[in-house]
Design a protein around this motif. Structure first.
Motif, PDB file in Angstrom:
ATOM      1  N   LEU A 233      12.976 -36.567 -35.434  1.00 51.93           N
ATOM      2  CA  LEU A 233      13.682 -37.836 -35.321  1.00 51.93           C
ATOM      3  C   LEU A 233      14.265 -37.962 -33.927  1.00 51.93           C
ATOM      4  CD1 LEU A 233      15.655 -37.754 -38.711  1.00 51.93           C
ATOM      5  CD2 LEU A 233      13.470 -38.892 -38.242  1.00 51.93           C
ATOM      6  N   ASP A 234      14.692 -39.162 -33.573  1.00 51.25           N
ATOM      7  CA  ASP A 234      15.335 -39.381 -32.269  1.00 51.25           C
ATOM      8  C   ASP A 234      16.558 -38.481 -32.134  1.00 51.25           C
ATOM      9  OD1 ASP A 234      13.480 -41.302 -31.643  1.00 51.25           O
ATOM     10  OD2 ASP A 234      14.756 -42.980 -32.263  1.00 51.25           O
ATOM     11  N   GLY A 235      16.888 -38.159 -30.897  1.00 50.02           N
ATOM     12  CA  GLY A 235      18.093 -37.394 -30.623  1.00 50.02           C
ATOM     13  C   GLY A 235      18.020 -35.943 -31.038  1.00 50.02           C
ATOM     14  N   ASP A 236      16.827 -35.351 -30.997  1.00 52.89           N
ATOM     15  CA  ASP A 236      16.654 -33.944 -31.373  1.00 52.89           C
ATOM     16  C   ASP A 236      17.159 -33.647 -32.781  1.00 52.89           C
ATOM     17  OD1 ASP A 236      15.228 -32.930 -29.268  1.00 52.89           O
ATOM     18  OD2 ASP A 236      16.993 -32.348 -28.115  1.00 52.89           O
ATOM     19  N   ARG A 237      16.911 -34.560 -33.697  1.00 52.47           N
ATOM     20  CA  ARG A 237      17.249 -34.343 -35.106  1.00 52.47           C
ATOM     21  C   ARG A 237      15.959 -34.168 -35.896  1.00 52.47           C
ATOM     22  NH1 ARG A 237      20.222 -38.582 -37.710  1.00 52.47           N
ATOM     23  NH2 ARG A 237      18.673 -39.913 -36.759  1.00 52.47           N
ATOM     24  N   THR A 238      16.090 -33.603 -37.072  1.00 53.36           N
ATOM     25  CA  THR A 238      14.930 -33.315 -37.906  1.00 53.36           C
ATOM     26  C   THR A 238      15.192 -33.741 -39.340  1.00 53.36           C
ATOM     27  OG1 THR A 238      14.380 -31.409 -36.532  1.00 53.36           O
ATOM     28  CG2 THR A 238      13.397 -31.478 -38.737  1.00 53.36           C
ATOM     29  N   ARG A 239      14.222 -34.453 -39.914  1.00 58.38           N
ATOM     30  CA  ARG A 239      14.279 -34.758 -41.351  1.00 58.38           C
ATOM     31  C   ARG A 239      13.461 -33.692 -42.068  1.00 58.38           C
ATOM     32  NH1 ARG A 239      13.863 -39.939 -42.071  1.00 58.38           N
ATOM     33  NH2 ARG A 239      11.798 -40.061 -41.147  1.00 58.38           N
ATOM     34  N   LEU A 240      14.090 -33.023 -43.023  1.00 60.36           N
ATOM     35  CA  LEU A 240      13.427 -32.050 -43.870  1.00 60.36           C
ATOM     36  C   LEU A 240      13.268 -32.667 -45.254  1.00 60.36           C
ATOM     37  CD1 LEU A 240      14.161 -28.296 -44.314  1.00 60.36           C
ATOM     38  CD2 LEU A 240      14.209 -29.795 -46.303  1.00 60.36           C
ATOM     39  N   VAL A 241      12.070 -32.625 -45.782  1.00 60.67           N
ATOM     40  CA  VAL A 241      11.818 -33.044 -47.159  1.00 60.67           C
ATOM     41  C   VAL A 241      11.254 -31.835 -47.886  1.00 60.67           C
ATOM     42  CG1 VAL A 241      10.568 -34.594 -48.699  1.00 60.67           C
ATOM     43  CG2 VAL A 241      11.383 -35.438 -46.482  1.00 60.67           C
ATOM     44  N   LEU A 242      11.962 -31.398 -48.915  1.00 58.38           N
ATOM     45  CA  LEU A 242      11.541 -30.275 -49.729  1.00 58.38           C
ATOM     46  C   LEU A 242      11.072 -30.817 -51.068  1.00 58.38           C
ATOM     47  CD1 LEU A 242      13.051 -26.860 -50.204  1.00 58.38           C
ATOM     48  CD2 LEU A 242      12.730 -28.250 -52.235  1.00 58.38           C
ATOM     49  N   ARG A 243       9.893 -30.412 -51.472  1.00 60.30           N
ATOM     50  CA  ARG A 243       9.341 -30.818 -52.773  1.00 60.30           C
ATOM     51  C   ARG A 243       8.969 -29.554 -53.528  1.00 60.30           C
ATOM     52  NH1 ARG A 243       5.093 -31.850 -55.958  1.00 60.30           N
ATOM     53  NH2 ARG A 243       5.005 -33.868 -57.009  1.00 60.30           N
ATOM     54  N   HIS A 244       9.631 -29.331 -54.664  1.00 60.70           N
ATOM     55  CA  HIS A 244       9.345 -28.168 -55.502  1.00 60.70           C
ATOM     56  C   HIS A 244       8.764 -28.701 -56.798  1.00 60.70           C
ATOM     57  CE1 HIS A 244      10.770 -23.898 -56.751  1.00 60.70           C
ATOM     58  NE2 HIS A 244       9.633 -24.213 -57.344  1.00 60.70           N
ATOM     59  N   GLY A 245       7.446 -28.545 -56.945  1.00 59.02           N
ATOM     60  CA  GLY A 245       6.729 -29.123 -58.071  1.00 59.02           C
ATOM     61  C   GLY A 245       6.319 -28.113 -59.117  1.00 59.02           C
ATOM     62  N   HIS A 246       5.761 -28.635 -60.202  1.00 51.52           N
ATOM     63  CA  HIS A 246       5.297 -27.864 -61.349  1.00 51.52           C
ATOM     64  C   HIS A 246       6.456 -27.150 -62.050  1.00 51.52           C
ATOM     65  CE1 HIS A 246       1.634 -28.325 -58.858  1.00 51.52           C
ATOM     66  NE2 HIS A 246       1.126 -28.639 -60.037  1.00 51.52           N
ATOM     67  N   LEU A 247       7.583 -27.871 -62.151  1.00 51.53           N
ATOM     68  CA  LEU A 247       8.763 -27.371 -62.859  1.00 51.53           C
ATOM     69  C   LEU A 247       8.910 -28.111 -64.178  1.00 51.53           C
ATOM     70  CD1 LEU A 247      11.257 -27.411 -59.852  1.00 51.53           C
ATOM     71  CD2 LEU A 247      10.161 -25.395 -60.850  1.00 51.53           C
ATOM     72  N   GLN A 248       9.324 -27.395 -65.197  1.00 50.19           N
ATOM     73  CA  GLN A 248       9.556 -28.025 -66.483  1.00 50.19           C
ATOM     74  C   GLN A 248      10.870 -28.808 -66.438  1.00 50.19           C
ATOM     75  OE1 GLN A 248       7.353 -28.080 -69.055  1.00 50.19           O
ATOM     76  NE2 GLN A 248       6.060 -27.084 -67.531  1.00 50.19           N
ATOM     77  N   PRO A 249      10.901 -30.008 -67.031  1.00 51.70           N
ATOM     78  CA  PRO A 249      12.159 -30.765 -67.081  1.00 51.70           C
ATOM     79  C   PRO A 249      13.227 -29.959 -67.828  1.00 51.70           C
ATOM     80  CG  PRO A 249      10.307 -32.114 -67.825  1.00 51.70           C
ATOM     81  CD  PRO A 249       9.805 -30.698 -67.688  1.00 51.70           C
ATOM     82  N   GLY A 250      14.470 -30.224 -67.503  1.00 49.90           N
ATOM     83  CA  GLY A 250      15.571 -29.531 -68.173  1.00 49.90           C
ATOM     84  C   GLY A 250      16.148 -28.438 -67.300  1.00 49.90           C
ATOM     85  N   PRO A 251      16.572 -27.325 -67.912  1.00 48.89           N
ATOM     86  CA  PRO A 251      17.271 -26.279 -67.158  1.00 48.89           C
ATOM     87  C   PRO A 251      16.477 -25.712 -65.984  1.00 48.89           C
ATOM     88  CG  PRO A 251      17.524 -25.907 -69.511  1.00 48.89           C
ATOM     89  CD  PRO A 251      16.544 -27.044 -69.352  1.00 48.89           C
ATOM     90  N   GLN A 252      15.161 -25.508 -66.137  1.00 47.96           N
ATOM     91  CA  GLN A 252      14.390 -24.939 -65.035  1.00 47.96           C
ATOM     92  C   GLN A 252      14.456 -25.849 -63.814  1.00 47.96           C
ATOM     93  OE1 GLN A 252      10.084 -25.049 -64.998  1.00 47.96           O
ATOM     94  NE2 GLN A 252       9.994 -22.994 -64.084  1.00 47.96           N
ATOM     95  N   ARG A 253      14.191 -27.120 -64.008  1.00 46.51           N
ATOM     96  CA  ARG A 253      14.226 -28.072 -62.900  1.00 46.51           C
ATOM     97  C   ARG A 253      15.647 -28.206 -62.345  1.00 46.51           C
ATOM     98  NH1 ARG A 253      15.653 -32.787 -61.271  1.00 46.51           N
ATOM     99  NH2 ARG A 253      14.332 -34.039 -59.930  1.00 46.51           N
ATOM    100  N   ASP A 254      16.634 -28.325 -63.226  1.00 44.43           N
ATOM    101  CA  ASP A 254      18.032 -28.498 -62.804  1.00 44.43           C
ATOM    102  C   ASP A 254      18.523 -27.294 -61.997  1.00 44.43           C
ATOM    103  OD1 ASP A 254      17.916 -30.887 -64.176  1.00 44.43           O
ATOM    104  OD2 ASP A 254      19.094 -30.169 -65.883  1.00 44.43           O
ATOM    105  N   ASN A 255      18.178 -26.078 -62.443  1.00 40.98           N
ATOM    106  CA  ASN A 255      18.609 -24.878 -61.723  1.00 40.98           C
ATOM    107  C   ASN A 255      17.962 -24.785 -60.351  1.00 40.98           C
ATOM    108  OD1 ASN A 255      20.299 -24.069 -63.789  1.00 40.98           O
ATOM    109  ND2 ASN A 255      18.767 -22.747 -64.741  1.00 40.98           N
ATOM    110  N   HIS A 256      16.692 -25.152 -60.251  1.00 38.29           N
ATOM    111  CA  HIS A 256      16.042 -25.152 -58.936  1.00 38.29           C
ATOM    112  C   HIS A 256      16.669 -26.201 -58.026  1.00 38.29           C
ATOM    113  CE1 HIS A 256      12.782 -22.226 -58.949  1.00 38.29           C
ATOM    114  NE2 HIS A 256      12.671 -22.464 -60.245  1.00 38.29           N
ATOM    115  N   SER A 257      16.977 -27.369 -58.563  1.00 32.37           N
ATOM    116  CA  SER A 257      17.608 -28.416 -57.760  1.00 32.37           C
ATOM    117  C   SER A 257      18.942 -27.938 -57.196  1.00 32.37           C
ATOM    118  CB  SER A 257      17.799 -29.677 -58.604  1.00 32.37           C
ATOM    119  OG  SER A 257      18.366 -30.696 -57.821  1.00 32.37           O
ATOM    120  N   LYS A 258      19.786 -27.374 -58.051  1.00 31.81           N
ATOM    121  CA  LYS A 258      21.088 -26.850 -57.596  1.00 31.81           C
ATOM    122  C   LYS A 258      20.903 -25.740 -56.573  1.00 31.81           C
ATOM    123  CE  LYS A 258      23.370 -27.829 -61.966  1.00 31.81           C
ATOM    124  NZ  LYS A 258      23.866 -27.221 -63.213  1.00 31.81           N
TER     125      LYS A 258
END
Length: 149
Positions: free
Chosen positions: A105-130
């Motif tokens: 990005l402008d001004g020596d900044r960086t956008r990071l997008v993290l995608r963690h896929g193939h997770l089951q909805p519920g606790p598995q996904r929620d714990n990875h998100s946290k």
């Protein structure tokens, strides 16, 4: 049906620096995991294709091991790897997939997008998100500390 975790952050650091912090083992150990966790064993080299692993010890003393394969490295914009948790007998569980994309990005900044896929909805996904939210906060602190020196 699986549901990915997608997290976006903007760092006040050039893309090449952020990429180096993600892919260099000595730097990755500075920010990998939640606050209060230690890394007694690891191979967090995301600079090349091949295996990686980490064993973390939480503040409460619990030990957790994860491992996978680095599947793609495109400097300085992309790192992808598989992820699997190990149980108490060191058997590796279900595999999920992580992709970290970096945009300059402008001004020596960086956008990071993290995608963690193939997770089951519920606790598995929620714990990875946290976990990723906490881990990326540590990455932000490590970058800030490095750039202020």
């Amino acid at each position: 049906m699986t549901e990915p975790v997608v997290i976006e952050r903007v760092f006040d650091a050039p893309r090449e620096v952020v990429f180096t912090f993600i892919t260099t083992r000595a730097l990755a150990t500075q920010w990998w995991g939640h606050d209060g966790m230690s890394l007694p064993e690891e191979n967090l080299d995301f600079s090349r294709l091949g295996p990686w692993f980490a064993q973390v010890v939480g503040a409460e003393g619990g030990r957790y091991k994860m491992s996978g394969q680095v599947t793609k490295v495109v400097p300085p914009s992309l790192v992808a790897f598989t992820w699997g948790w190990h149980d108490e007998n060191d058997a590796r569980g279900a595999e999920s997939h992580v992709m970290i994309m970096l945009d300059a990005l402008d001004g020596d900044r960086t956008r990071l997008v993290l995608r963690h896929g193939h997770l089951q909805p519920g606790p598995q996904r929620d714990n990875h998100s946290k976990g990723w939210v906490a881990t990326l906060a540590r990455l932000e602190k490590a970058l800030a500390t490095s750039l202020s020196n």
